[in-house]
Design a protein around this motif. Structure first.
Motif, PDB file in Angstrom:
ATOM      1  N   LYS A 280       0.648  -1.391   0.251  1.00 29.73           N
ATOM      2  CA  LYS A 280      -0.137   0.094   0.059  1.00 29.73           C
ATOM      3  C   LYS A 280       0.835   0.953   0.182  1.00 29.73           C
ATOM      4  O   LYS A 280       0.009   2.608  -0.010  1.00 29.73           O
ATOM      5  N   GLY A 281       2.061   1.140   0.027  1.00 25.66           N
ATOM      6  CA  GLY A 281       3.158   2.117  -0.292  1.00 25.66           C
ATOM      7  C   GLY A 281       3.353   2.890   1.139  1.00 25.66           C
ATOM      8  O   GLY A 281       4.084   3.875   1.425  1.00 25.66           O
ATOM      9  N   LYS A 282       2.963   2.084   2.191  1.00 26.65           N
ATOM     10  CA  LYS A 282       3.367   2.854   3.695  1.00 26.65           C
ATOM     11  C   LYS A 282       4.924   1.930   3.699  1.00 26.65           C
ATOM     12  O   LYS A 282       5.224   0.687   4.192  1.00 26.65           O
ATOM     13  N   LEU A 283       5.119   3.097   4.897  1.00 29.46           N
ATOM     14  CA  LEU A 283       6.945   3.196   5.546  1.00 29.46           C
ATOM     15  C   LEU A 283       6.661   1.972   6.508  1.00 29.46           C
ATOM     16  O   LEU A 283       5.953   2.663   7.632  1.00 29.46           O
ATOM     17  N   PRO A 284       7.932   1.290   6.897  1.00 27.20           N
ATOM     18  CA  PRO A 284       7.475   0.499   8.422  1.00 27.20           C
ATOM     19  C   PRO A 284       8.569   2.212   9.538  1.00 27.20           C
ATOM     20  O   PRO A 284       8.584   2.387   8.623  1.00 27.20           O
ATOM     21  N   PRO A 285       7.855   1.971  10.805  1.00 25.23           N
ATOM     22  CA  PRO A 285       9.099   3.168  11.632  1.00 25.23           C
ATOM     23  C   PRO A 285       9.963   2.304  12.003  1.00 25.23           C
ATOM     24  O   PRO A 285      10.518   1.488  11.119  1.00 25.23           O
ATOM     25  N   VAL A 286      10.674   3.661  11.904  1.00 30.27           N
ATOM     26  CA  VAL A 286      12.207   3.681  11.777  1.00 30.27           C
ATOM     27  C   VAL A 286      12.924   2.369  12.766  1.00 30.27           C
ATOM     28  O   VAL A 286      13.622   2.181  13.283  1.00 30.27           O
ATOM     29  N   GLY A 287      12.591   3.186  14.071  1.00 27.26           N
ATOM     30  CA  GLY A 287      12.729   2.198  15.554  1.00 27.26           C
ATOM     31  C   GLY A 287      13.141   3.465  16.853  1.00 27.26           C
ATOM     32  O   GLY A 287      12.343   4.270  15.990  1.00 27.26           O
ATOM     33  N   ASN A 288      13.421   2.684  17.484  1.00 26.57           N
ATOM     34  CA  ASN A 288      13.648   3.155  18.733  1.00 26.57           C
ATOM     35  C   ASN A 288      14.825   3.388  19.289  1.00 26.57           C
ATOM     36  O   ASN A 288      14.649   2.560  19.869  1.00 26.57           O
TER      37      ASN A 288
END
Length: 184
Positions: free
Chosen positions: A96-104
């Motif tokens: 769907k073109g959604k990028l996963p979170p970068v992390g934390n």
């Protein structure tokens, strides 16, 4: 954070990596706050975008292009495109073109973070995939940093209190540019 964006009709891949990208931007386009007028061949506009982290701040997570447009019925629409992001070799958009979170990397108890994720600089040349030359539009850039402690984390540490689970303890600071306006 330093963010630059130029809009035009003839930017090509790699222009953002050229040491003279600012000159290219002014020679072949307009800076943020400028107006793009209809191209002769109704081609889609292209944008040079560069972002560099604040030297004392957090690394960068992603660069987003926010497009707004008014359709033929007069209704206003808005769409956010992730156009450049850290860890691009391993972080991929989904179907769907959604990028996963970068992390934390935030340590909430100590109200600290590390720049072990994200990038110092992000840049790209982006072309609008859904351009309609007959619709008024605007484009602006939003840049997100990696997560950092929110003021509530600093207060919790300073005053030795525990915040409730409903209280956000991290945030992702952002920078926004002025828009580039497309006039049909």
């Amino acid at each position: 954070m330093i963010v630059r964006v130029f809009g035009g009709w003839d930017f090509k891949s790699g222009d953002d990596k050229n040491p003279d990208y600012v000159k290219i931007g002014y020679d072949k386009g307009v800076p943020m706050g400028g107006e793009l007028h209809r191209a002769e061949q109704d081609k889609s506009p292209t944008f040079i975008v560069t972002a560099v982290k604040d030297p004392m701040g957090a690394n960068l997570d992603r660069v987003q292009m926010v497009k707004g447009w008014r359709d033929s019925a007069g209704k206003l629409h808005e769409k956010v495109h992730d156009i450049a992001w850290s860890d691009a070799k391993t972080r991929k958009t989904d179907a769907k073109g959604k990028l996963p979170p970068v992390g934390n990397s935030v340590n909430v108890a100590e109200a600290t973070w590390t720049n072990t994720i994200g990038d110092v600089q992000l840049s790209t040349v982006w072309q609008d995939p859904d351009f309609d030359p007959d619709e008024q539009a605007f484009y602006y850039v939003r840049v997100l940093e990696i997560p950092t402690p929110r003021w509530t984390a600093y207060d919790a540490k300073l005053f030795g209190v525990t915040m409730g689970p409903e209280v956000p303890m991290t945030t992702q600071e952002r920078a926004y540019t002025s828009p580039i306006w497309y006039i049909p």
